[in-house]
Design a protein around this motif. Structure first.
Motif, PDB file in Angstrom:
ATOM      1  N   MET A  61       0.828  -1.206   0.000  1.00 43.77           N
ATOM      2  CA  MET A  61       0.000   0.000   0.000  1.00 43.77           C
ATOM      3  C   MET A  61       0.865   1.260   0.000  1.00 43.77           C
ATOM      4  O   MET A  61       0.347   2.374  -0.002  1.00 43.77           O
ATOM      5  CB  MET A  61      -0.903   0.011   1.238  1.00 43.77           C
ATOM      6  N   ILE A  62       2.178   1.092   0.009  1.00 42.86           N
ATOM      7  CA  ILE A  62       3.099   2.233   0.041  1.00 42.86           C
ATOM      8  C   ILE A  62       3.526   2.578  -1.379  1.00 42.86           C
ATOM      9  O   ILE A  62       4.083   1.743  -2.087  1.00 42.86           O
ATOM     10  CB  ILE A  62       4.342   1.922   0.897  1.00 42.86           C
ATOM     11  N   ASN A  63       3.269   3.788  -1.786  1.00 37.88           N
ATOM     12  CA  ASN A  63       3.588   4.229  -3.136  1.00 37.88           C
ATOM     13  C   ASN A  63       4.903   4.998  -3.204  1.00 37.88           C
ATOM     14  O   ASN A  63       5.719   4.774  -4.095  1.00 37.88           O
ATOM     15  CB  ASN A  63       2.467   5.111  -3.680  1.00 37.88           C
ATOM     16  N   ARG A  64       5.115   5.897  -2.235  1.00 37.99           N
ATOM     17  CA  ARG A  64       6.300   6.753  -2.288  1.00 37.99           C
ATOM     18  C   ARG A  64       6.727   7.143  -0.890  1.00 37.99           C
ATOM     19  O   ARG A  64       5.890   7.363  -0.016  1.00 37.99           O
ATOM     20  CB  ARG A  64       5.991   8.016  -3.110  1.00 37.99           C
ATOM     21  N   VAL A  65       8.040   7.216  -0.691  1.00 41.50           N
ATOM     22  CA  VAL A  65       8.615   7.661   0.582  1.00 41.50           C
ATOM     23  C   VAL A  65       9.461   8.894   0.293  1.00 41.50           C
ATOM     24  O   VAL A  65      10.301   8.870  -0.615  1.00 41.50           O
ATOM     25  CB  VAL A  65       9.486   6.561   1.222  1.00 41.50           C
ATOM     26  N   ARG A  66       9.229   9.944   1.057  1.00 42.35           N
ATOM     27  CA  ARG A  66       9.923  11.213   0.795  1.00 42.35           C
ATOM     28  C   ARG A  66      10.575  11.708   2.075  1.00 42.35           C
ATOM     29  O   ARG A  66       9.970  11.683   3.144  1.00 42.35           O
ATOM     30  CB  ARG A  66       8.938  12.252   0.272  1.00 42.35           C
ATOM     31  N   SER A  67      11.819  12.162   1.959  1.00 43.72           N
ATOM     32  CA  SER A  67      12.535  12.718   3.109  1.00 43.72           C
ATOM     33  C   SER A  67      13.596  13.674   2.614  1.00 43.72           C
ATOM     34  O   SER A  67      13.756  13.879   1.399  1.00 43.72           O
ATOM     35  CB  SER A  67      13.165  11.603   3.952  1.00 43.72           C
ATOM     36  N   LEU A 145      12.025  14.255   9.156  1.00 42.11           N
ATOM     37  CA  LEU A 145      10.741  13.658   8.808  1.00 42.11           C
ATOM     38  C   LEU A 145      10.860  12.748   7.590  1.00 42.11           C
ATOM     39  O   LEU A 145      11.586  13.057   6.637  1.00 42.11           O
ATOM     40  CB  LEU A 145       9.706  14.744   8.531  1.00 42.11           C
ATOM     41  N   SER A 146      10.137  11.662   7.643  1.00 43.07           N
ATOM     42  CA  SER A 146       9.989  10.772   6.493  1.00 43.07           C
ATOM     43  C   SER A 146       8.502  10.636   6.229  1.00 43.07           C
ATOM     44  O   SER A 146       7.750  10.193   7.108  1.00 43.07           O
ATOM     45  CB  SER A 146      10.619   9.406   6.775  1.00 43.07           C
ATOM     46  N   THR A 147       8.062  11.049   5.054  1.00 35.45           N
ATOM     47  CA  THR A 147       6.637  11.057   4.738  1.00 35.45           C
ATOM     48  C   THR A 147       6.302   9.930   3.766  1.00 35.45           C
ATOM     49  O   THR A 147       7.097   9.613   2.873  1.00 35.45           O
ATOM     50  CB  THR A 147       6.222  12.410   4.120  1.00 35.45           C
ATOM     51  N   VAL A 148       5.130   9.347   3.948  1.00 34.80           N
ATOM     52  CA  VAL A 148       4.729   8.169   3.167  1.00 34.80           C
ATOM     53  C   VAL A 148       3.410   8.462   2.459  1.00 34.80           C
ATOM     54  O   VAL A 148       2.476   9.013   3.062  1.00 34.80           O
ATOM     55  CB  VAL A 148       4.575   6.932   4.079  1.00 34.80           C
ATOM     56  N   TYR A 149       3.339   8.058   1.193  1.00 33.88           N
ATOM     57  CA  TYR A 149       2.144   8.259   0.379  1.00 33.88           C
ATOM     58  C   TYR A 149       1.606   6.896  -0.063  1.00 33.88           C
ATOM     59  O   TYR A 149       2.385   6.010  -0.440  1.00 33.88           O
ATOM     60  CB  TYR A 149       2.463   9.106  -0.855  1.00 33.88           C
ATOM     61  N   PRO A 150       0.288   6.710  -0.032  1.00 39.37           N
ATOM     62  CA  PRO A 150      -0.302   5.403  -0.378  1.00 39.37           C
ATOM     63  C   PRO A 150      -0.443   5.193  -1.877  1.00 39.37           C
ATOM     64  O   PRO A 150      -0.369   6.144  -2.662  1.00 39.37           O
ATOM     65  CB  PRO A 150      -1.671   5.465   0.303  1.00 39.37           C
ATOM     66  N   THR A 151      -0.666   3.955  -2.268  1.00 40.83           N
ATOM     67  CA  THR A 151      -0.823   3.612  -3.680  1.00 40.83           C
ATOM     68  C   THR A 151      -2.220   3.960  -4.193  1.00 40.83           C
ATOM     69  O   THR A 151      -2.413   4.122  -5.398  1.00 40.83           O
ATOM     70  CB  THR A 151      -0.599   2.109  -3.900  1.00 40.83           C
ATOM     71  N   GLU A 152      -3.191   4.076  -3.294  1.00 46.07           N
ATOM     72  CA  GLU A 152      -4.572   4.339  -3.696  1.00 46.07           C
ATOM     73  C   GLU A 152      -5.120   5.538  -2.929  1.00 46.07           C
ATOM     74  O   GLU A 152      -4.484   6.046  -2.001  1.00 46.07           O
ATOM     75  CB  GLU A 152      -5.450   3.100  -3.451  1.00 46.07           C
TER      76      GLU A 152
END
Length: 226
Positions: A61-67, A145-152
């Motif tokens: 369910m994890i699409n992208r990780v940004r930091s 911070l590490s931010t997470v974006y979902p696939t849906e």
């Protein structure tokens, strides 16, 4: 008055059209669904490794990780990026690019080949404030911070719950805080409601019945009304 009303209606219609077009391009929220806070760069790197490994799994369910490492990579990530850029340089240096008719593409390739790759990655403290401020804790907390974006689309409750469930299974590095965020809270509320649904219904009905008795002061009439 009629002209103003007509303008307002047309304005609303145009706004709706713009919003629909925007939703086709940006169907999901631009804000992160989950946020982690790492006390130092070493913990951040460990956290990002865990999140990215989870991101590559089937059915994730994890699409992208940004930091902040997107802009100031560590030595390993920087070496990988240099290798990819060298591969790309070799690709666009081939003779096939001379056959391109599009002048825009040819200009981009020329600019890329003329660009000199830096020997070292930029340091975190070298980043401009408009980048680092959004990826570090407030009030000089020292957290990254590490931010997470979902696939849906996270507005779907099932997506929010599945996304949160996956994150909650991860074993985090020491002293890393999270996950937090609106999607996480949304999921926890749904889990609580679904888990306690029968109790909520029973006690809700009982409360309504007690209110009816208090108003009617007659048990038989209260039963009939209820």
């Amino acid at each position: 008055f009629l002209s103003n009303t007509s303008f307002a209606k047309n304005g609303n219609t145009e706004l709706e059209i713009i919003n629909k077009k925007k939703d086709k391009v940006y169907s999901a929220s631009m804000s992160p669904a989950a946020i982690y806070a790492a006390p130092n760069l070493q913990a951040l790197d460990s956290l990002n490794s865990i999140l990215n490994a989870e991101r590559l799994k089937s059915g994730t369910m994890i699409n992208r990780v940004r930091s902040i490492r997107d802009f100031a990579p560590n030595e390993v990530d920087f070496a990988e990026r240099k290798d990819l850029l060298n591969e790309l340089r070799d690709l666009v240096s081939a003779s096939w690019t001379e056959k391109l008719q599009d002048t825009t593409f040819k200009s981009l390739i020329k600019d890329f080949l003329a660009w000199q790759m830096p020997e070292e990655a930029p340091k975190v403290d070298e980043l401009p404030a408009f980048i680092s401020n959004n990826l570090m804790g407030a009030n000089n907390s020292g957290y990254y911070l590490s931010t997470v974006y979902p696939t849906e689309e996270r507005k779907d409750g099932r997506v929010a719950m599945a996304f949160t469930k996956q994150l909650n299974t991860l074993k985090l590095p020491a002293n890393v805080k999270g996950p937090v965020g609106e999607t996480i809270i949304f999921s926890e509320v749904l889990t609580l409601v679904f888990g306690e649904a029968w109790w909520i219904i029973v006690f809700g009905q009982l409360l309504v019945f007690l209110v009816v008795i208090a108003v009617q002061r007659n048990f038989k009439q209260s039963i009939i009304m209820f």
